[in-house]
Each structure stands twice: as C-alpha cells, then as structure tokens.
Design a protein around this motif. Structure first.
Motif, mmCIF file in Angstrom:
data_model
loop_
_atom_site.group_PDB
_atom_site.id
_atom_site.type_symbol
_atom_site.label_atom_id
_atom_site.label_comp_id
_atom_site.label_asym_id
_atom_site.label_seq_id
_atom_site.Cartn_x
_atom_site.Cartn_y
_atom_site.Cartn_z
ATOM 1 N N MET A 1 0.796 -1.219 0.000
ATOM 2 C CA MET A 1 0.000 0.000 0.000
ATOM 3 C C MET A 1 0.832 1.273 0.000
ATOM 4 O O MET A 1 0.371 2.314 -0.462
ATOM 5 C CB MET A 1 -0.932 0.002 1.224
ATOM 6 C CG MET A 1 -1.867 -1.190 1.290
ATOM 7 S SD MET A 1 -2.957 -1.132 2.732
ATOM 8 C CE MET A 1 -4.031 0.233 2.302
ATOM 9 N N ALA A 2 2.068 1.207 0.549
ATOM 10 C CA ALA A 2 2.847 2.421 0.755
ATOM 11 C C ALA A 2 3.228 3.104 -0.555
ATOM 12 O O ALA A 2 3.395 4.325 -0.591
ATOM 13 C CB ALA A 2 4.107 2.104 1.560
ATOM 14 N N THR A 3 3.366 2.338 -1.634
ATOM 15 C CA THR A 3 3.767 2.942 -2.911
ATOM 16 C C THR A 3 2.618 3.697 -3.562
ATOM 17 O O THR A 3 2.852 4.502 -4.463
ATOM 18 C CB THR A 3 4.269 1.857 -3.878
ATOM 19 O OG1 THR A 3 3.245 0.865 -4.051
ATOM 20 C CG2 THR A 3 5.520 1.185 -3.332
ATOM 21 N N ARG A 4 1.382 3.460 -3.117
ATOM 22 C CA ARG A 4 0.228 4.082 -3.747
ATOM 23 C C ARG A 4 -0.411 5.174 -2.886
ATOM 24 O O ARG A 4 -1.393 5.774 -3.306
ATOM 25 C CB ARG A 4 -0.832 3.016 -4.063
ATOM 26 C CG ARG A 4 -0.349 1.866 -4.906
ATOM 27 C CD ARG A 4 -1.507 1.022 -5.423
ATOM 28 N NE ARG A 4 -2.308 0.474 -4.351
ATOM 29 C CZ ARG A 4 -2.107 -0.722 -3.814
ATOM 30 N NH1 ARG A 4 -1.101 -1.468 -4.226
ATOM 31 N NH2 ARG A 4 -2.900 -1.170 -2.858
ATOM 32 N N MET A 5 0.143 5.402 -1.680
ATOM 33 C CA MET A 5 -0.532 6.312 -0.761
ATOM 34 C C MET A 5 0.498 7.109 0.039
ATOM 35 O O MET A 5 1.531 6.575 0.441
ATOM 36 C CB MET A 5 -1.428 5.501 0.189
ATOM 37 C CG MET A 5 -2.437 6.311 0.960
ATOM 38 S SD MET A 5 -3.515 5.226 1.942
ATOM 39 C CE MET A 5 -4.171 4.169 0.652
ATOM 40 N N HIS A 6 0.213 8.377 0.257
ATOM 41 C CA HIS A 6 1.095 9.223 1.057
ATOM 42 C C HIS A 6 1.160 8.678 2.490
ATOM 43 O O HIS A 6 0.144 8.220 3.034
ATOM 44 C CB HIS A 6 0.552 10.651 1.066
ATOM 45 C CG HIS A 6 1.517 11.659 1.610
ATOM 46 N ND1 HIS A 6 1.649 11.892 2.964
ATOM 47 C CD2 HIS A 6 2.388 12.490 0.984
ATOM 48 C CE1 HIS A 6 2.561 12.828 3.152
ATOM 49 N NE2 HIS A 6 3.025 13.211 1.961
ATOM 50 N N PRO A 7 2.343 8.706 3.137
ATOM 51 C CA PRO A 7 2.457 8.118 4.474
ATOM 52 C C PRO A 7 1.544 8.761 5.513
ATOM 53 O O PRO A 7 1.066 8.085 6.432
ATOM 54 C CB PRO A 7 3.942 8.331 4.827
ATOM 55 C CG PRO A 7 4.459 9.323 3.852
ATOM 56 C CD PRO A 7 3.643 9.162 2.626
ATOM 57 N N ILE A 8 1.276 10.061 5.402
ATOM 58 C CA ILE A 8 0.372 10.715 6.351
ATOM 59 C C ILE A 8 -1.037 10.154 6.192
ATOM 60 O O ILE A 8 -1.731 9.858 7.173
ATOM 61 C CB ILE A 8 0.369 12.241 6.141
ATOM 62 C CG1 ILE A 8 1.750 12.824 6.474
ATOM 63 C CG2 ILE A 8 -0.709 12.893 6.996
ATOM 64 C CD1 ILE A 8 2.148 12.682 7.919
ATOM 65 N N THR A 9 -1.474 9.981 4.945
ATOM 66 C CA THR A 9 -2.796 9.409 4.689
ATOM 67 C C THR A 9 -2.874 7.987 5.214
ATOM 68 O O THR A 9 -3.866 7.590 5.849
ATOM 69 C CB THR A 9 -3.097 9.419 3.183
ATOM 70 O OG1 THR A 9 -2.871 10.723 2.665
ATOM 71 C CG2 THR A 9 -4.524 9.005 2.911
ATOM 72 N N LEU A 10 -1.821 7.215 4.970
ATOM 73 C CA LEU A 10 -1.802 5.821 5.412
ATOM 74 C C LEU A 10 -1.895 5.737 6.929
ATOM 75 O O LEU A 10 -2.661 4.930 7.470
ATOM 76 C CB LEU A 10 -0.517 5.154 4.908
ATOM 77 C CG LEU A 10 -0.448 3.629 4.973
ATOM 78 C CD1 LEU A 10 -1.582 2.986 4.195
ATOM 79 C CD2 LEU A 10 0.899 3.154 4.443
ATOM 80 N N GLN A 11 -1.169 6.592 7.626
ATOM 81 C CA GLN A 11 -1.228 6.569 9.088
ATOM 82 C C GLN A 11 -2.575 7.059 9.611
ATOM 83 O O GLN A 11 -3.088 6.546 10.610
ATOM 84 C CB GLN A 11 -0.102 7.428 9.657
ATOM 85 C CG GLN A 11 1.271 6.827 9.468
ATOM 86 C CD GLN A 11 2.327 7.546 10.267
ATOM 87 O OE1 GLN A 11 2.131 7.854 11.445
ATOM 88 N NE2 GLN A 11 3.452 7.822 9.659
ATOM 89 N N ALA A 12 -3.155 8.054 8.935
ATOM 90 C CA ALA A 12 -4.468 8.552 9.358
ATOM 91 C C ALA A 12 -5.522 7.453 9.261
ATOM 92 O O ALA A 12 -6.299 7.236 10.208
ATOM 93 C CB ALA A 12 -4.871 9.749 8.498
ATOM 94 N N TYR A 13 -5.549 6.745 8.132
ATOM 95 C CA TYR A 13 -6.550 5.688 7.951
ATOM 96 C C TYR A 13 -6.265 4.483 8.851
ATOM 97 O O TYR A 13 -7.201 3.817 9.311
ATOM 98 C CB TYR A 13 -6.600 5.263 6.490
ATOM 99 C CG TYR A 13 -7.266 6.294 5.586
ATOM 100 C CD1 TYR A 13 -8.197 7.188 6.081
ATOM 101 C CD2 TYR A 13 -6.962 6.364 4.228
ATOM 102 C CE1 TYR A 13 -8.803 8.126 5.268
ATOM 103 C CE2 TYR A 13 -7.569 7.302 3.402
ATOM 104 C CZ TYR A 13 -8.487 8.181 3.936
ATOM 105 O OH TYR A 13 -9.090 9.116 3.127
ATOM 106 N N THR A 14 -4.984 4.211 9.122
ATOM 107 C CA THR A 14 -4.657 3.119 10.040
ATOM 108 C C THR A 14 -5.176 3.431 11.442
ATOM 109 O O THR A 14 -5.778 2.576 12.102
ATOM 110 C CB THR A 14 -3.141 2.885 10.082
ATOM 111 O OG1 THR A 14 -2.673 2.522 8.780
ATOM 112 C CG2 THR A 14 -2.793 1.772 11.057
ATOM 113 N N GLY A 15 -4.959 4.662 11.904
ATOM 114 C CA GLY A 15 -5.467 5.046 13.220
ATOM 115 C C GLY A 15 -6.972 4.980 13.292
ATOM 116 O O GLY A 15 -7.547 4.468 14.265
ATOM 117 N N LEU A 16 -7.629 5.480 12.252
ATOM 118 C CA LEU A 16 -9.096 5.462 12.233
ATOM 119 C C LEU A 16 -9.631 4.040 12.219
ATOM 120 O O LEU A 16 -10.589 3.708 12.948
ATOM 121 C CB LEU A 16 -9.593 6.227 10.999
ATOM 122 C CG LEU A 16 -11.098 6.480 10.898
ATOM 123 C CD1 LEU A 16 -11.582 7.330 12.062
ATOM 124 C CD2 LEU A 16 -11.423 7.158 9.563
#
Length: 302
Positions: free
Chosen positions: A171-186
């Motif tokens: 997933m990391a290659t397709r998504m900004h790390p801030i977005t990835l962390q935001a959705y992971t937390g949610l």
C-alpha cells in the motif's frame, strides 16, 4: 525532493529512535492501572486525531473503495493486537529486553518473504536468522523464568508486525504516508472501540476500560503523541533516503530504550540479555548488508 536528503533522513531516524522508547516508557508507567486494550486504542485514537486533519489540510484524504478499506482494517487489526501484546509485556519486562526480542521481526519478515512472496534466501541469511533467534532466546530464557509466558509476547508482536509490514509494502507505494497513518489510526479505533464497549464492566482486565486519573490521562496522551510523532519521523525519513541507507539506524532504538529504561525505571540489561541484544543487532545488520550486496549484484544477461 524524495530520496536525496540523507542527512535529514538520518536526523529523523535518530528522533524516531529517541521518541519511540519514550512512548514505551509512558505505557510502562501506566502499568496495570488501565487495560492494555484501552491503552492501545487510545494510542491509535491520538494518531487518528492528529493525522486526519493534517491529511485533510494536505488534500490527501479520499474515500477508500471496499478492497482498500479491507486492507486498512486488516493492517489496523494486526497493529492493534501487536501493540497490545507489547504493552502487556512492558508491564513486567524491561523496555530494552522487550524491544530487543521484538527486533527478531526482520528475521521473521525475511522468512515470510521466502514462504509467501517466494523471495530467494541463501544459506547465509538463514544462518543469520538462526543466530538472531538464538539471541532472542538468551533474553527470553531468564525473563520467562521470572515473568512466565508474558516474555513471549514481544515475539507475538514481531510476528504480527511482520505480516503488517508485508501488507504495508503493497500500500505504501500508492498512498502518502500521512494518509496511510491517518486511515490506520481510524481503522484501529473502529475495530477497538466496540470491543472495549462490549467488555466494559466485564472484569476481563486487559479489555475492561476504566476512567483514568489525571496522572494516567497524561501518560495516555504521551503514548499517543509519541507514537504518532515517532512514526511521522520514520515515514518522512524513508521519503528522504532509501530504506537500505536507514535500516542500520533503526537499531539506535535499542540504545534509546536502554537509556530510557535506566533513566526512568533503573533497568539495565543483565549479561545474558546484553549478549542476546548483541547477537540480534549483529545478525540484523548482517542480513541488511547481505541484502544490500545482493541488490547491487549485476543481473546476468539472458
């Protein structure tokens, strides 16, 4: 630009290595006053609260389609349980010992890569993994004698985190790390909060939530803020330099954990634990150097 600022990347990795053990110290200070499930969910609630507005300001939020949502939920479940295991272990184990046991995760990831992704692994890396696991046993053996099966929980954290990393690679290659962390937390809050609600008043200590006093409320905030800041540092470090450059600096986290453990709790690794930590670090660095060497080897012409 991404990938061309190694000095900044190393500085960010040093910040990560100092901030992450601070999070562990806050969790250890809470101890058994609050269930580990509540502490873990609070950690991800803080991550979501900090990262979602930032991702929105950056214009990085989107409506995930069902397959992506499933991956977010699966990653969050793995990380939520892994975090709870580690926080439970910290109630009895020194921070440096628990973290050193967790650092068998690169070896597990290497073996999973061979089994699940069919990545080629030579005998040297198998030997390095074996030595790394032997180092973990040197730490686990006295800890198991003193604390019982709880000493195995960092191994469970390492295994779950290795699966988490395999999903993150996709997933990391397709998504900004801030977005990835935001959705992971949610996603972690969406999974964990109903469990806490269901076990409220049940008497099942790890999952029965309680209202924290002022002291533990501060520690909960500390866990969430330090966890978020440390992973932001790590994410942006990886955007400033390749992972192959930064991998050795991750072991500074053990140094940070040893310093925090001594400063806050008066804990220092005993001789056997120190030997185990040395074996894990040496084996991990060997695996890193071996993979770097192989990645530089010219590909034979067909």
């Amino acid at each position: 630009m991404q990938g061309d600022r190694p000095g900044l990347a190393v500085a960010l990795m040093v910040c990560f290595a100092l901030i992450a053990p601070t999070m562990d110290s806050f969790a250890k200070l809470i101890g058994d006053a609050l269930g580990v499930g509540q502490v873990a969910v609070a950690r991800f609630a803080a991550q979501a609260a900090l990262m979602l507005p930032l991702a929105a300001l950056m214009g990085r939020l989107h409506a995930p389609e069902w397959r992506e949502s499933g991956l977010h939920l699966l990653r969050a479940a793995l990380l939520l349980v892994a975090t709870a295991f580690f926080f439970q272990a910290l109630q009895t184990l020194p921070i440096a010992d628990a973290l050193a046991i967790f650092f068998v995760e690169p070896f597990i990831l290497t073996l999973l890569g061979a089994m699940l992704l069919k990545e080629p692994i030579g005998p040297r890396r198998y030997i390095a993994c074996t030595v790394g696991f032997a180092g973990a046993l040197l730490i686990i053996q006295p800890s198991f004698a003193a604390s019982g099966p709880v000493a195995l929980l960092p191994l469970g954290t390492a295994l779950l985190f290795a699966f988490y990393m395999i999903l993150t690679r996709r997933m990391a290659t397709r998504m900004h790390p801030i977005t990835l962390q935001a959705y992971t937390g949610l996603a972690a809050v969406a999974l964990g909060a109903p469990v806490l609600w269901a076990f409220d008043g049940s008497g099942v200590v790890p999952l029965d939530p309680a209202w924290p006093d002022a002291r533990n409320a501060v520690f909960l905030v500390g866990v969430g803020v330090c966890a978020t800041l440390s992973h932001v540092c790590l994410s942006f470090a990886l955007r400033c330099a390749p992972a192959s450059v930064l991998a050795p600096f991750q072991y500074l986290e053990i140094v940070g954990a040893t310093l925090m453990g001594y400063w806050v709790f008066g804990d220092l690794p005993n001789a056997m634990s120190a030997a185990g930590i040395a074996l894990i670090v040496a084996s991990g660095l060997y695996v890193f150097l071996r993979e770097r060497h192989l990645s530089r080897r010219p590909v034979p012409a067909p």
